[in-house]
Design a protein around this motif. Structure first.
Motif, PDB file in Angstrom:
ATOM      1  N   GLU A   1      45.611  28.536  36.964  1.00 57.33           N
ATOM      2  CA  GLU A   1      44.240  28.703  37.442  1.00 57.33           C
ATOM      3  C   GLU A   1      44.218  29.151  38.898  1.00 57.33           C
ATOM      4  O   GLU A   1      43.477  30.069  39.270  1.00 57.33           O
ATOM      5  CB  GLU A   1      43.479  27.389  37.306  1.00 57.33           C
ATOM      6  CG  GLU A   1      42.052  27.453  37.855  1.00 57.33           C
ATOM      7  CD  GLU A   1      41.374  26.090  37.864  1.00 57.33           C
ATOM      8  OE1 GLU A   1      40.265  25.991  38.439  1.00 57.33           O
ATOM      9  OE2 GLU A   1      41.943  25.119  37.340  1.00 57.33           O
ATOM     10  N   LEU A   2      45.054  28.532  39.731  1.00 56.48           N
ATOM     11  CA  LEU A   2      45.073  28.907  41.141  1.00 56.48           C
ATOM     12  C   LEU A   2      45.598  30.323  41.314  1.00 56.48           C
ATOM     13  O   LEU A   2      45.064  31.084  42.132  1.00 56.48           O
ATOM     14  CB  LEU A   2      45.923  27.924  41.941  1.00 56.48           C
ATOM     15  CG  LEU A   2      46.003  28.192  43.444  1.00 56.48           C
ATOM     16  CD1 LEU A   2      44.615  28.240  44.070  1.00 56.48           C
ATOM     17  CD2 LEU A   2      46.854  27.127  44.138  1.00 56.48           C
ATOM     18  N   TYR A   3      46.623  30.696  40.549  1.00 53.53           N
ATOM     19  CA  TYR A   3      47.128  32.059  40.680  1.00 53.53           C
ATOM     20  C   TYR A   3      46.046  33.075  40.306  1.00 53.53           C
ATOM     21  O   TYR A   3      45.867  34.094  40.999  1.00 53.53           O
ATOM     22  CB  TYR A   3      48.366  32.304  39.809  1.00 53.53           C
ATOM     23  CG  TYR A   3      48.804  33.748  39.912  1.00 53.53           C
ATOM     24  CD1 TYR A   3      49.488  34.197  41.043  1.00 53.53           C
ATOM     25  CD2 TYR A   3      48.442  34.675  38.944  1.00 53.53           C
ATOM     26  CE1 TYR A   3      49.824  35.525  41.195  1.00 53.53           C
ATOM     27  CE2 TYR A   3      48.774  36.010  39.080  1.00 53.53           C
ATOM     28  CZ  TYR A   3      49.471  36.431  40.207  1.00 53.53           C
ATOM     29  OH  TYR A   3      49.788  37.760  40.359  1.00 53.53           O
ATOM     30  N   SER A   4      45.304  32.816  39.236  1.00 55.17           N
ATOM     31  CA  SER A   4      44.233  33.734  38.826  1.00 55.17           C
ATOM     32  C   SER A   4      43.175  33.857  39.916  1.00 55.17           C
ATOM     33  O   SER A   4      42.655  34.945  40.187  1.00 55.17           O
ATOM     34  CB  SER A   4      43.583  33.248  37.526  1.00 55.17           C
ATOM     35  OG  SER A   4      44.504  33.289  36.456  1.00 55.17           O
ATOM     36  N   THR A   5      42.870  32.734  40.566  1.00 59.72           N
ATOM     37  CA  THR A   5      41.890  32.744  41.653  1.00 59.72           C
ATOM     38  C   THR A   5      42.400  33.574  42.828  1.00 59.72           C
ATOM     39  O   THR A   5      41.660  34.363  43.418  1.00 59.72           O
ATOM     40  CB  THR A   5      41.608  31.300  42.121  1.00 59.72           C
ATOM     41  OG1 THR A   5      41.065  30.556  41.033  1.00 59.72           O
ATOM     42  CG2 THR A   5      40.617  31.289  43.271  1.00 59.72           C
TER      43      THR A   5
ATOM     44  N   VAL B   1      44.297  19.386  47.988  1.00 56.83           N
ATOM     45  CA  VAL B   1      43.491  20.156  48.934  1.00 56.83           C
ATOM     46  C   VAL B   1      44.057  21.574  48.967  1.00 56.83           C
ATOM     47  O   VAL B   1      45.256  21.760  49.199  1.00 56.83           O
ATOM     48  CB  VAL B   1      43.536  19.542  50.349  1.00 56.83           C
ATOM     49  CG1 VAL B   1      42.794  20.436  51.343  1.00 56.83           C
ATOM     50  CG2 VAL B   1      42.936  18.140  50.341  1.00 56.83           C
ATOM     51  N   VAL B   2      43.205  22.553  48.701  1.00 60.10           N
ATOM     52  CA  VAL B   2      43.622  23.964  48.680  1.00 60.10           C
ATOM     53  C   VAL B   2      42.616  24.766  49.487  1.00 60.10           C
ATOM     54  O   VAL B   2      41.402  24.578  49.336  1.00 60.10           O
ATOM     55  CB  VAL B   2      43.693  24.520  47.241  1.00 60.10           C
ATOM     56  CG1 VAL B   2      44.142  25.981  47.253  1.00 60.10           C
ATOM     57  CG2 VAL B   2      44.624  23.687  46.379  1.00 60.10           C
ATOM     58  N   ALA B   3      43.096  25.652  50.342  1.00 59.17           N
ATOM     59  CA  ALA B   3      42.195  26.455  51.165  1.00 59.17           C
ATOM     60  C   ALA B   3      42.728  27.879  51.287  1.00 59.17           C
ATOM     61  O   ALA B   3      43.939  28.124  51.201  1.00 59.17           O
ATOM     62  CB  ALA B   3      42.038  25.838  52.554  1.00 59.17           C
ATOM     63  N   PHE B   4      41.812  28.824  51.507  1.00 56.96           N
ATOM     64  CA  PHE B   4      42.153  30.214  51.773  1.00 56.96           C
ATOM     65  C   PHE B   4      41.735  30.552  53.196  1.00 56.96           C
ATOM     66  O   PHE B   4      40.788  29.976  53.735  1.00 56.96           O
ATOM     67  CB  PHE B   4      41.440  31.150  50.799  1.00 56.96           C
ATOM     68  CG  PHE B   4      41.820  30.911  49.359  1.00 56.96           C
ATOM     69  CD1 PHE B   4      43.061  31.290  48.885  1.00 56.96           C
ATOM     70  CD2 PHE B   4      40.932  30.309  48.487  1.00 56.96           C
ATOM     71  CE1 PHE B   4      43.417  31.079  47.562  1.00 56.96           C
ATOM     72  CE2 PHE B   4      41.274  30.087  47.164  1.00 56.96           C
ATOM     73  CZ  PHE B   4      42.518  30.480  46.698  1.00 56.96           C
TER      74      PHE B   4
ATOM     75  N   TYR C   1      34.986  28.707  45.428  1.00 58.15           N
ATOM     76  CA  TYR C   1      35.275  27.332  45.796  1.00 58.15           C
ATOM     77  C   TYR C   1      35.034  26.450  44.590  1.00 58.15           C
ATOM     78  O   TYR C   1      34.384  26.852  43.626  1.00 58.15           O
ATOM     79  CB  TYR C   1      34.449  26.877  47.000  1.00 58.15           C
ATOM     80  CG  TYR C   1      32.951  26.859  46.806  1.00 58.15           C
ATOM     81  CD1 TYR C   1      32.274  25.657  46.627  1.00 58.15           C
ATOM     82  CD2 TYR C   1      32.214  28.031  46.825  1.00 58.15           C
ATOM     83  CE1 TYR C   1      30.901  25.625  46.463  1.00 58.15           C
ATOM     84  CE2 TYR C   1      30.838  28.014  46.666  1.00 58.15           C
ATOM     85  CZ  TYR C   1      30.187  26.814  46.484  1.00 58.15           C
ATOM     86  OH  TYR C   1      28.835  26.789  46.319  1.00 58.15           O
ATOM     87  N   GLY C   2      35.582  25.261  44.624  1.00 54.96           N
ATOM     88  CA  GLY C   2      35.641  24.434  43.432  1.00 54.96           C
ATOM     89  C   GLY C   2      34.469  23.521  43.187  1.00 54.96           C
ATOM     90  O   GLY C   2      34.616  22.531  42.477  1.00 54.96           O
ATOM     91  N   GLY C   3      33.306  23.801  43.754  1.00 53.27           N
ATOM     92  CA  GLY C   3      32.142  22.974  43.498  1.00 53.27           C
ATOM     93  C   GLY C   3      31.865  21.998  44.608  1.00 53.27           C
ATOM     94  O   GLY C   3      32.695  21.748  45.479  1.00 53.27           O
TER      95      GLY C   3
ATOM     96  N   TYR D   1      38.952  25.703  48.850  1.00 53.58           N
ATOM     97  CA  TYR D   1      38.763  25.869  47.408  1.00 53.58           C
ATOM     98  C   TYR D   1      38.673  24.492  46.743  1.00 53.58           C
ATOM     99  O   TYR D   1      37.855  24.266  45.865  1.00 53.58           O
ATOM    100  CB  TYR D   1      39.936  26.679  46.853  1.00 53.58           C
ATOM    101  CG  TYR D   1      39.933  26.839  45.352  1.00 53.58           C
ATOM    102  CD1 TYR D   1      38.904  27.522  44.703  1.00 53.58           C
ATOM    103  CD2 TYR D   1      40.967  26.323  44.577  1.00 53.58           C
ATOM    104  CE1 TYR D   1      38.910  27.685  43.331  1.00 53.58           C
ATOM    105  CE2 TYR D   1      40.984  26.480  43.202  1.00 53.58           C
ATOM    106  CZ  TYR D   1      39.951  27.155  42.583  1.00 53.58           C
ATOM    107  OH  TYR D   1      39.956  27.313  41.212  1.00 53.58           O
ATOM    108  N   LYS D   2      39.525  23.579  47.179  1.00 54.85           N
ATOM    109  CA  LYS D   2      39.463  22.185  46.747  1.00 54.85           C
ATOM    110  C   LYS D   2      39.674  21.318  47.978  1.00 54.85           C
ATOM    111  O   LYS D   2      40.578  21.580  48.765  1.00 54.85           O
ATOM    112  CB  LYS D   2      40.556  21.873  45.703  1.00 54.85           C
ATOM    113  CG  LYS D   2      40.414  22.611  44.406  1.00 54.85           C
ATOM    114  CD  LYS D   2      41.578  22.309  43.476  1.00 54.85           C
ATOM    115  CE  LYS D   2      41.574  20.866  43.009  1.00 54.85           C
ATOM    116  NZ  LYS D   2      42.651  20.599  42.018  1.00 54.85           N
TER     117      LYS D   2
END
Length: 296
Positions: free
Chosen positions: A9-13, A47-50, A260-262, A286-287
């Motif tokens: 899922e993260l790779y697709s994003t 926790v994931v961020a761009f 972003y994840g909501g 993102y999360k």
């Protein structure tokens, strides 16, 4: 681990976000990094961020940062084993392990570019176990520039407030992030004085406005000079329209392109000062979860 739904899922994003930003995305470069730390994305506290930056050297790049769940794994050893970064005789190659031997590291972070590949590892300390810069300066592999600037950190009330260390392996630099920074550090005259003393460029009025609302700052240090290479001030918000500065067109495009994840969207907006000038960075989570460490 490498085939988990969270990794896919993260790779697709990442792939779709890069396409929206006209940044080339190679599965061969990104997938090995995600799979090496794949269990991090399934954890409840993930926790994931761009991030993008306006500096010329950052053009055409999309950075991704994520936090690994606290465990006994050495993230640098994992990177070496997977061929994500080359082995080196430079002191940066032993610095993380030396920090672990002396300090209570609570968790790690990984930073990579969609184009540039694996870049950084972060070592974060618990909020009630912040470290002293003067003590960290005694670590053998640490850049001598940390000790060379001890008086600067003490003068501004920062010495015992190191919350995160960031190790940039390609650049061979260390970022020192300070938590609970005294508010006077963000006053315009203090910022001007700080930048003047460290040889940075004169700040713009836009920078001073952003600095006044900052929550933290960090410095970048290297092994080749006793001087601070860069200072960054960062502000956090869930609404970019509340920032006291206009958002650059390339950052506005980034905000529209990265999902972003909501829930409430979380941004960290930073301005970096160097002897040659200033540039801006935006990190979009993102999360994320309340209480997570903020740095950019």
């Amino acid at each position: 681990m490498s085939g988990t739904p969270e990794v896919a899922e993260l790779y697709s994003t990442i792939e779709e976000s890069a396409r929206q930003l006209d940044v080339p995305c190679s599965r061969d470069r990104v997938w090995p990094i995600l799979s090496a730390y794949g269990d991090a994305f399934a954890h409840a506290e993930a926790v994931v961020a761009f991030r993008v930056a306006t500096a010329l050297r950052h053009a055409g790049e999309l950075d991704c940062r994520f936090r690994t769940h606290p465990d006994d794994r050495d993230p640098y050893a994992s990177a070496l084993a997977r061929g994500l970064t080359p082995r080196t005789d430079h002191p940066i190659g032993t610095l993380l392990s030396e920090v672990h031997r002396r300090c209570p590291v609570e968790s790690h972070g990984i930073d990579f570019g969609v184009v540039g590949g694996f870049k950084k590892i972060y070592a974060a300390f618990a909020p009630d176990e912040l470290q002293a810069a003067t003590a960290l300066a005694g670590i053998p592999a640490m850049p001598r520039s940390l000790a060379a600037n001890a008086d600067f950190f003490t003068r501004h009330g920062l010495d015992d407030r190191v919350g995160v260390l960031g190790f940039d392996y390609p650049a061979r630099t260390v970022n020192v992030y300070f938590n609970d920074v005294p508010r006077e550090c963000f006053e315009p005259e203090t910022i001007r004085s700080t930048l003047r003393r460290t040889g940075m460029a004169e700040p713009s009025e836009q920078m001073l406005r952003l600095g006044a609302g900052a929550f933290g700052l960090y410095v970048t240090l290297g092994w080749d000079s006793p001087e601070i290479e860069r200072i960054c001030y960062a502000a956090a918000t869930t609404d970019l329209t509340t920032l006291p500065v206009p958002v650059e067109p390339e950052i506005e495009k980034f905000v529209k392109s990265v999902p972003y994840g909501g829930g409430d969207r979380k941004f960290v907006y930073g301005v970096a000062l160097t002897p040659k000038g200033e540039y801006y960075k935006l990190e979009s989570h993102y999360k994320w979860k309340p209480g997570a460490v903020n740095f950019i």
